[in-house]
Write a protein that holds these residues in place. Sequence first.
Motif, mmCIF file in Angstrom:
data_model
loop_
_atom_site.group_PDB
_atom_site.id
_atom_site.type_symbol
_atom_site.label_atom_id
_atom_site.label_comp_id
_atom_site.label_asym_id
_atom_site.label_seq_id
_atom_site.Cartn_x
_atom_site.Cartn_y
_atom_site.Cartn_z
ATOM 1 N N GLY A 153 48.461 -3.120 -9.366
ATOM 2 C CA GLY A 153 47.797 -2.846 -8.091
ATOM 3 C C GLY A 153 47.083 -1.509 -8.079
ATOM 4 O O GLY A 153 46.026 -1.360 -7.442
ATOM 5 N N PHE A 154 47.617 -0.534 -8.787
ATOM 6 C CA PHE A 154 46.983 0.783 -8.851
ATOM 7 C C PHE A 154 45.653 0.716 -9.593
ATOM 8 O O PHE A 154 44.663 1.336 -9.181
ATOM 9 N N VAL A 155 45.604 -0.052 -10.674
ATOM 10 C CA VAL A 155 44.398 -0.110 -11.518
ATOM 11 C C VAL A 155 43.202 -0.581 -10.709
ATOM 12 O O VAL A 155 42.137 0.058 -10.694
ATOM 13 N N SER A 156 43.344 -1.718 -10.020
ATOM 14 C CA SER A 156 42.203 -2.275 -9.292
ATOM 15 C C SER A 156 41.829 -1.429 -8.080
ATOM 16 O O SER A 156 40.647 -1.225 -7.791
ATOM 17 N N LYS A 157 42.832 -0.907 -7.358
ATOM 18 C CA LYS A 157 42.513 -0.062 -6.202
ATOM 19 C C LYS A 157 41.839 1.232 -6.647
ATOM 20 O O LYS A 157 40.937 1.730 -5.960
ATOM 21 N N TRP A 158 42.263 1.781 -7.782
ATOM 22 C CA TRP A 158 41.639 2.998 -8.290
ATOM 23 C C TRP A 158 40.182 2.729 -8.685
ATOM 24 O O TRP A 158 39.285 3.553 -8.427
ATOM 25 N N MET A 159 39.936 1.571 -9.314
ATOM 26 C CA MET A 159 38.566 1.208 -9.703
ATOM 27 C C MET A 159 37.667 1.092 -8.471
ATOM 28 O O MET A 159 36.530 1.576 -8.470
ATOM 29 N N ILE A 160 38.183 0.443 -7.427
ATOM 30 C CA ILE A 160 37.390 0.290 -6.200
ATOM 31 C C ILE A 160 37.178 1.651 -5.533
ATOM 32 O O ILE A 160 36.075 1.968 -5.062
ATOM 33 N N LEU A 161 38.233 2.467 -5.507
ATOM 34 C CA LEU A 161 38.130 3.783 -4.875
ATOM 35 C C LEU A 161 37.087 4.657 -5.578
ATOM 36 O O LEU A 161 36.258 5.306 -4.923
ATOM 37 N N THR A 162 37.118 4.698 -6.914
ATOM 38 C CA THR A 162 36.142 5.516 -7.650
ATOM 39 C C THR A 162 34.719 4.985 -7.451
ATOM 40 O O THR A 162 33.771 5.777 -7.366
ATOM 41 N N ALA A 163 34.584 3.655 -7.355
ATOM 42 C CA ALA A 163 33.256 3.078 -7.101
ATOM 43 C C ALA A 163 32.746 3.465 -5.714
ATOM 44 O O ALA A 163 31.554 3.740 -5.531
ATOM 45 N N VAL A 164 33.642 3.488 -4.734
ATOM 46 C CA VAL A 164 33.266 3.905 -3.376
ATOM 47 C C VAL A 164 32.803 5.363 -3.385
ATOM 48 O O VAL A 164 31.784 5.724 -2.772
ATOM 49 N N ILE A 165 33.530 6.209 -4.097
ATOM 50 C CA ILE A 165 33.165 7.631 -4.175
ATOM 51 C C ILE A 165 31.824 7.810 -4.884
ATOM 52 O O ILE A 165 30.992 8.639 -4.486
ATOM 53 N N GLN A 166 31.576 6.997 -5.915
ATOM 54 C CA GLN A 166 30.303 7.075 -6.638
ATOM 55 C C GLN A 166 29.113 6.771 -5.732
ATOM 56 O O GLN A 166 28.020 7.314 -5.924
ATOM 57 N N THR A 167 29.314 5.901 -4.751
ATOM 58 C CA THR A 167 28.226 5.566 -3.827
ATOM 59 C C THR A 167 28.114 6.566 -2.679
ATOM 60 O O THR A 167 27.244 6.410 -1.816
ATOM 61 N N GLY A 168 29.001 7.565 -2.651
ATOM 62 C CA GLY A 168 28.922 8.594 -1.624
ATOM 63 C C GLY A 168 29.523 8.221 -0.290
ATOM 64 O O GLY A 168 29.316 8.927 0.704
ATOM 65 N N ARG A 169 30.312 7.137 -0.239
ATOM 66 C CA ARG A 169 30.925 6.706 1.028
ATOM 67 C C ARG A 169 32.310 7.338 1.164
ATOM 68 O O ARG A 169 33.339 6.667 1.086
ATOM 69 N N TRP A 170 32.344 8.622 1.409
ATOM 70 C CA TRP A 170 33.614 9.344 1.491
ATOM 71 C C TRP A 170 34.502 8.874 2.648
ATOM 72 O O TRP A 170 35.724 8.773 2.476
ATOM 73 N N PRO A 171 33.952 8.580 3.828
ATOM 74 C CA PRO A 171 34.832 8.078 4.904
ATOM 75 C C PRO A 171 35.544 6.784 4.512
ATOM 76 O O PRO A 171 36.717 6.592 4.854
ATOM 77 N N VAL A 172 34.848 5.895 3.791
ATOM 78 C CA VAL A 172 35.468 4.646 3.341
ATOM 79 C C VAL A 172 36.599 4.947 2.363
ATOM 80 O O VAL A 172 37.674 4.325 2.413
ATOM 81 N N ALA A 173 36.388 5.929 1.472
ATOM 82 C CA ALA A 173 37.426 6.308 0.508
ATOM 83 C C ALA A 173 38.666 6.834 1.218
ATOM 84 O O ALA A 173 39.797 6.485 0.859
ATOM 85 N N VAL A 174 38.460 7.658 2.240
ATOM 86 C CA VAL A 174 39.593 8.195 2.999
ATOM 87 C C VAL A 174 40.359 7.081 3.696
ATOM 88 O O VAL A 174 41.603 7.046 3.695
ATOM 89 N N LEU A 175 39.631 6.136 4.292
ATOM 90 C CA LEU A 175 40.281 5.012 4.987
ATOM 91 C C LEU A 175 41.050 4.134 3.996
ATOM 92 O O LEU A 175 42.109 3.598 4.333
ATOM 93 N N MET A 176 40.523 3.970 2.798
ATOM 94 C CA MET A 176 41.248 3.209 1.769
ATOM 95 C C MET A 176 42.593 3.855 1.462
ATOM 96 O O MET A 176 43.627 3.179 1.354
ATOM 97 N N LEU A 177 42.592 5.175 1.306
ATOM 98 C CA LEU A 177 43.839 5.887 1.002
ATOM 99 C C LEU A 177 44.834 5.775 2.151
ATOM 100 O O LEU A 177 46.037 5.577 1.938
ATOM 101 N N LEU A 178 44.342 5.873 3.377
ATOM 102 C CA LEU A 178 45.222 5.752 4.537
ATOM 103 C C LEU A 178 45.810 4.348 4.640
ATOM 104 O O LEU A 178 46.979 4.179 5.029
ATOM 105 N N SER A 179 45.012 3.354 4.296
ATOM 106 C CA SER A 179 45.494 1.966 4.407
ATOM 107 C C SER A 179 46.654 1.696 3.453
ATOM 108 O O SER A 179 47.517 0.866 3.740
ATOM 109 N N SER A 180 46.678 2.383 2.309
ATOM 110 C CA SER A 180 47.790 2.199 1.369
ATOM 111 C C SER A 180 49.109 2.667 1.967
ATOM 112 O O SER A 180 50.176 2.145 1.626
ATOM 113 N N LEU A 181 49.049 3.643 2.868
ATOM 114 C CA LEU A 181 50.269 4.118 3.528
ATOM 115 C C LEU A 181 50.872 3.033 4.411
ATOM 116 O O LEU A 181 52.093 2.953 4.565
#
Length: 493
Positions: free
Chosen positions: A396-424
């Motif tokens: 689960g970490f591998v795929s979520k990390w891949m998606i998270l890094t792809a989100v950051i690459q596109t400059g969508r920082w708010p989406v990246a933050v929400l992804m991290l919060l959703s894991s909680l």
Amino acid sequence: MIESQLPALQIVLPLLAAPLCVLLGGRRIAYLLALVVACCTFAISIALTAMVLQHGPIHYNMGNWQVPYGIEYVVDELSSFVLLFISGIGAVVMAYAPRSIDDEIPPSKRTMFYACYLLCLSGLLGMCITGDLFNVFVFLEISSLSSYALISLGRSRRAPLAAFRYLILGSVGATFILIGIGLVYHMTGTLNMADMAARLPIDHGPRTVLVAFAFLTVGLCIKMAVFPLHTWLPSAYTYAPSVVSAFIAATSTKIAVYAFIRVVYGIFTPEFALGHLSLDTALIVFALTGIFAASITAIYQENIKLLLAYSSVAQIGYMLLGISLANQAGLAGGIVHMFNHALIKCSLFLVVGCFALRLGSVHLSDWRGASKTMPWTSFAWVISGLALIGVPVTAGFVSKWMILTAVIQTGRWPVAVLMLLSSLLAVIYVWRVVETLYFSEPSEKALQAREAPLTMLLPTYLLTAATLVFGVWTLYSAGLAERAAAALLGGGL
């Protein structure tokens, strides 16, 4: 040579074996036939994947009718990857099935269960392998109709109602898909997806293109259980037999995600769908809304099956996030999350089936202190739960990390933050179960329980171990997903 016929055998074997399960009559014979066929389809998918990796995509013309007049089966990087885990899950669940089926399904309906199971497996595999868009619909309906029958076999009186609700919404989704296919056929004069992609007038084409895409998108979103079109899923997973819940949760929504990728990236192109129509923004909004709404709902569930059902709706959101980014890293992350989530969620539902057999309940209050009498089953929940959260060294970490890094690459920082919060939020609902199993006084049912049988624990731990293996060794999970994403972005089908 038999190797040249493997694409057809992948579908024909379970399709022919399904009625044989009923005609043979005996429940034991039907089970052995279903198990052998499920294992054979898995072996064929391994062989097809190896052939694709060595020689490139495989094209198989049914009846030697040439494209676009005949039906073509295509096994490429993406379809071989999906074939691999769909057939693998089918074989593992069938190996697990006998004790659970004996407990939850009446004897008179067991041969029908094996027949419907093989029909469902055949439909799912057919959707993966066909290169014909109308055949995608046909195989989708084969898998859906058999799924309705499988869900209705649940011992609860609500099972037929859950199957009926799924049938109604599934029929609506199928109707939308069929209308979309009809409109695309009207514009191109072909049903072959590769030929369709070449002929479709996307640039400054008629408004019919937009209408066709809208129908296909809405229909597939219903099948994917995208929030808020997910209402069929919670009851279907909750009231189906445990074996059926495990199989459908691991496969049905994933195959709809696969079909959606084919439509967006293989036919209409991401430039049109995600760029010109700005579908990427809508998908991100629906994905994030679904992740938070479904995760929060899962936290308050007492029925463990219902908890896992809402968790599945949330996890579909992560797949949509990856697909919507329209870059190789995001698409690869979405594809590998299909694979990882299939392993994780199937493992968790198999754990639920073990508890259901020994405790006779899937309610959290009856699981109190069960780790004392069912330590191996409880530990399997812990490992798979950590994978669902996305803890490092799990799949689960591998795929979520891949998606998270792809989100950051596109400059969508708010989406990246929400992804991290959703894991909680996933931590909360997984930990609720862990706390109940390990830190509560045992319930009466837990005190009287004993460990699940080895025939159920072995398949469960096979998938649990896989979530750890593919969290470290990603050559044949993330590696294949990246090849599939590169092929799709390099020219569709």
